[in-house]
Design a protein around this motif. Structure first.
Motif, mmCIF file in Angstrom:
data_model
loop_
_atom_site.group_PDB
_atom_site.id
_atom_site.type_symbol
_atom_site.label_atom_id
_atom_site.label_comp_id
_atom_site.label_asym_id
_atom_site.label_seq_id
_atom_site.Cartn_x
_atom_site.Cartn_y
_atom_site.Cartn_z
ATOM 1 N N GLU A 392 0.853 -1.270 0.042
ATOM 2 C CA GLU A 392 0.013 -0.115 -0.070
ATOM 3 C C GLU A 392 0.717 1.334 0.132
ATOM 4 O O GLU A 392 0.432 2.229 -0.851
ATOM 5 N N PRO A 393 1.668 1.389 0.887
ATOM 6 C CA PRO A 393 2.728 2.676 0.911
ATOM 7 C C PRO A 393 3.381 2.908 -0.499
ATOM 8 O O PRO A 393 3.922 3.636 -0.910
ATOM 9 N N ALA A 394 3.843 1.772 -1.003
ATOM 10 C CA ALA A 394 4.922 1.576 -2.135
ATOM 11 C C ALA A 394 3.901 2.177 -3.228
ATOM 12 O O ALA A 394 4.475 2.951 -4.031
ATOM 13 N N LEU A 395 2.730 1.841 -3.326
ATOM 14 C CA LEU A 395 1.691 2.430 -4.589
ATOM 15 C C LEU A 395 1.514 3.845 -4.365
ATOM 16 O O LEU A 395 1.236 4.632 -5.424
ATOM 17 N N ASP A 396 1.672 4.110 -3.277
ATOM 18 C CA ASP A 396 1.313 6.057 -2.932
ATOM 19 C C ASP A 396 2.667 6.646 -3.105
ATOM 20 O O ASP A 396 2.210 7.827 -3.348
ATOM 21 N N LYS A 397 3.688 6.283 -3.379
ATOM 22 C CA LYS A 397 4.905 6.898 -3.661
ATOM 23 C C LYS A 397 4.904 7.381 -4.968
ATOM 24 O O LYS A 397 4.618 6.725 -5.991
ATOM 25 N N PRO A 398 5.479 8.446 -5.043
ATOM 26 C CA PRO A 398 5.663 9.105 -6.458
ATOM 27 C C PRO A 398 6.737 8.519 -7.373
ATOM 28 O O PRO A 398 7.734 7.781 -6.532
ATOM 29 N N ALA A 399 6.607 8.393 -8.572
ATOM 30 C CA ALA A 399 7.652 7.669 -9.486
ATOM 31 C C ALA A 399 9.124 8.085 -9.070
ATOM 32 O O ALA A 399 9.233 9.255 -9.004
ATOM 33 N N GLY A 400 10.080 6.889 -9.003
ATOM 34 C CA GLY A 400 11.267 7.474 -8.715
ATOM 35 C C GLY A 400 12.105 6.043 -7.922
ATOM 36 O O GLY A 400 11.519 5.086 -7.785
ATOM 37 N N PRO A 401 13.255 6.512 -7.562
ATOM 38 C CA PRO A 401 14.050 5.379 -6.961
ATOM 39 C C PRO A 401 13.396 5.042 -5.705
ATOM 40 O O PRO A 401 13.324 3.560 -5.382
ATOM 41 N N GLU A 402 12.816 5.727 -4.962
ATOM 42 C CA GLU A 402 12.219 5.256 -3.648
ATOM 43 C C GLU A 402 10.947 4.381 -3.773
ATOM 44 O O GLU A 402 10.866 3.352 -3.214
ATOM 45 N N ARG A 403 10.360 4.936 -4.970
ATOM 46 C CA ARG A 403 9.127 3.919 -5.260
ATOM 47 C C ARG A 403 9.519 2.608 -5.716
ATOM 48 O O ARG A 403 8.994 1.398 -5.260
ATOM 49 N N ASP A 404 10.445 2.624 -6.524
ATOM 50 C CA ASP A 404 11.227 1.340 -6.940
ATOM 51 C C ASP A 404 11.765 0.238 -5.853
ATOM 52 O O ASP A 404 11.529 -0.679 -5.972
ATOM 53 N N ALA A 405 12.213 0.961 -5.015
ATOM 54 C CA ALA A 405 12.860 0.203 -3.678
ATOM 55 C C ALA A 405 11.866 -0.394 -3.156
ATOM 56 O O ALA A 405 11.794 -1.525 -2.829
#
Length: 512
Positions: A392-405
């Motif tokens: 759930e938190p992963a899908l809420d993150k904006p595109a970028g390295p943090e979301r990828d991780a």
């Protein structure tokens, strides 16, 4: 250099080896048209095993045979049904060849090999031919004499018949032959190999040494979990020779098996004591990581090679193919070295010993005696909650390295839930299968997204190396852009895949 062949055969009780009046007519079995005499052979084989017969107990055999057309060292490993892989080496000496010794290591777990039984056979051969005279199968009548080479062993005599398919033969032929033999009172033997029968009849220790523990109650949660763990432990052991010989897809399968084992031991900690399983899980994680260097490179190489191959020729600027080949050679060699070093390490042997001890004498907890539906369902729900907290938190993150991780981190939890569902299938049935299927789809989408991230990192490194050497970087940049587009496309698929997986993981959906 050892060579490998596959043999498919069945053994039958034979009233006599020198008189075939009891043998029924097999020419009525299509497409057998005739039998041709193949002569007589005198065979002398010494079989090697550990003192406690670890090879025999794991359905493998190792022998040095003289006589016949294939004298030498033979290592036989079980495949499926009536088939075995036979790995042959020249009869250079009485010492077990190093290559064959290594191929037995996952079964012997480092215990020394020694002669355990000698089998001398007089073999009468007949070839089953089709109408064109081509060999369909070979029929052997053996008069065997076995002498135990162990301190507490004895002797035994028997006769048997083997029917072995020719190369690329149709297994249906064996079914047709067996139907005729059964009608004439000729039954299959209980031992799939001569060495098994010889040791069973000459060596008391084969029967008295305990096998896997029967401490789990029938139908209990412990029985379900242990059956799954034991099957995976056997798979890991059996894949070892294929990995050492660099067989196609073997590293991938062994790595996946180690992950499944590790995931199952974690998910079902309420059944098995984690004081015992946690060190095994740590070793399984280490093994998967070491195998991963070779496997991840295989995946990445195919991805990058395909990307270059699919580009129009006018868009491939500079020595792209040569640079990719040089990168591949260096990474492949390093990955292969890490795999072989891992399999030769004391830590790997310790892992094999730990798995054997775990399945032979399982460290059961109180819940192991519980009802499997209740215990396994509760464990799966815990894994589901872990996945929810990550996805759930992963899908809420904006595109970028943090979301990828974050997506990659959630994908690991999805794997554990999927592997847990696999173990729960016998108890939970269709709901567990559905959950496994939905989570696998989620895992594949997130895995494809992660593969694209890894590919972009590698493409950037290759582009930098090309630039330093004065080469054009256009093609590398083009491939990078394609991977970025692929990654974003996969990310758009994630919410739907996650919604379907989460629906299948609801408590109501999981109840049989």
């Amino acid at each position: 250099m050892a060579k490998s062949t596959q043999e498919t055969e069945r053994k039958y009780a034979a009233p006599a080896a020198d008189d075939i009046s009891w043998l029924p007519d097999l020419t009525g079995v299509a497409p057998i048209a005739s039998l041709a005499e193949g002569g007589t052979q005198d065979l002398d084989a010494v079989y090697y095993d550990t003192d406690d017969l670890r090879l025999t107990r794991s359905s493998a055999s190792l022998r040095r045979r003289t006589g016949g057309t294939d004298a030498g060292w033979h290592l036989k490993l079980p495949l499926s049904d009536d088939s075995r892989e036979e790995i042959q080496a020249p009869p250079a000496s009485d010492d077990v060849p190093d290559e064959l010794r290594e191929l037995t290591l996952s079964r012997t777990r480092g215990a020394p090999l020694r002669p355990v039984v000698r089998i001398r056979s007089t073999r009468s051969l007949r070839r089953l031919l089709d109408a064109d005279g081509d060999v369909l199968a070979e029929l052997s009548l053996d008069a065997a004499h076995a002498d135990s080479l162990l301190d507490d062993g004895g002797q035994t005599l028997w006769t048997e018949m083997e029917i072995e398919l020719a190369d690329a033969g149709d297994p249906a032929l064996l079914d047709g032959i067996e139907k005729v033999l059964r009608k004439n009172g000729i039954a299959r033997t209980h031992s799939p190999a001569k060495v098994v029968r010889a040791l069973r009849e000459t060596t008391p220790r084969l029967e008295r040494t305990p096998g896997r523990s029967a401490r789990t109650a029938a139908g209990s949660a412990g029985e379900h979990v242990l059956a799954h763990v034991a099957r995976l432990a056997d798979d890991l052991r059996d894949l070892d020779p294929a990995v050492r010989r660099d067989a196609p897809d073997a590293v991938h399968r062994m790595r996946t098996t180690s992950r499944r084992l590790r995931g199952s031991l974690r998910t079902y900690r309420s059944v098995l004591d984690r004081k015992v399983t946690d060190p095994i899980r740590a070793d399984l994680r280490w093994l998967a990581r070491e195998l991963g260097a070779e496997r991840d490179h295989e995946v990445l190489r195919e991805r990058l090679t395909s990307g270059v191959r699919e580009l129009p020729a006018e868009l491939v600027l500079g020595p792209v193919g040569a640079r990719l080949q040089a990168w591949d050679a260096a990474q492949s060699a390093e990955g292969r070295r890490r795999t072989l070093d891992a399999l030769a390490s004391p830590r790997y042997l310790n892992l094999l010993e730990g798995l054997k001890a775990l399945t032979d004498a399982p460290p059961l907890r109180a819940k192991a005696a519980g009802k499997p539906k209740k215990v396994l369902l509760k464990a799966l729900l815990k894994e589901r909650d872990r996945l929810v907290r990550r996805m759930e938190p992963a899908l809420d993150k904006p595109a970028g390295p943090e979301r990828d991780a974050a997506i990659h981190h959630a994908r690991k939890a999805a794997k554990r839930l999927r592997y847990g569902a696999e173990a729960a299938r016998p108890a939970l049935g269709k709901p567990a299968r559905r959950l496994g299927k939905r989570v696998k789809a989620l895992q594949e989408v997130s895995g494809a997204q992660h593969d694209s991230v890894v590919a972009r990192d590698t493409l950037r490194d290759l582009a930098v190396s090309a630039q330093v050497s004065g080469e054009a970087g256009f093609t590398w940049g083009l491939l990078y852009g394609q991977e970025r587009t692929e990654s974003r496309a996969r990310e758009r698929q994630l919410p739907e895949a996650w919604s379907r997986a989460r629906a299948a993981a609801r408590r109501k959906a999981l109840r049989p």
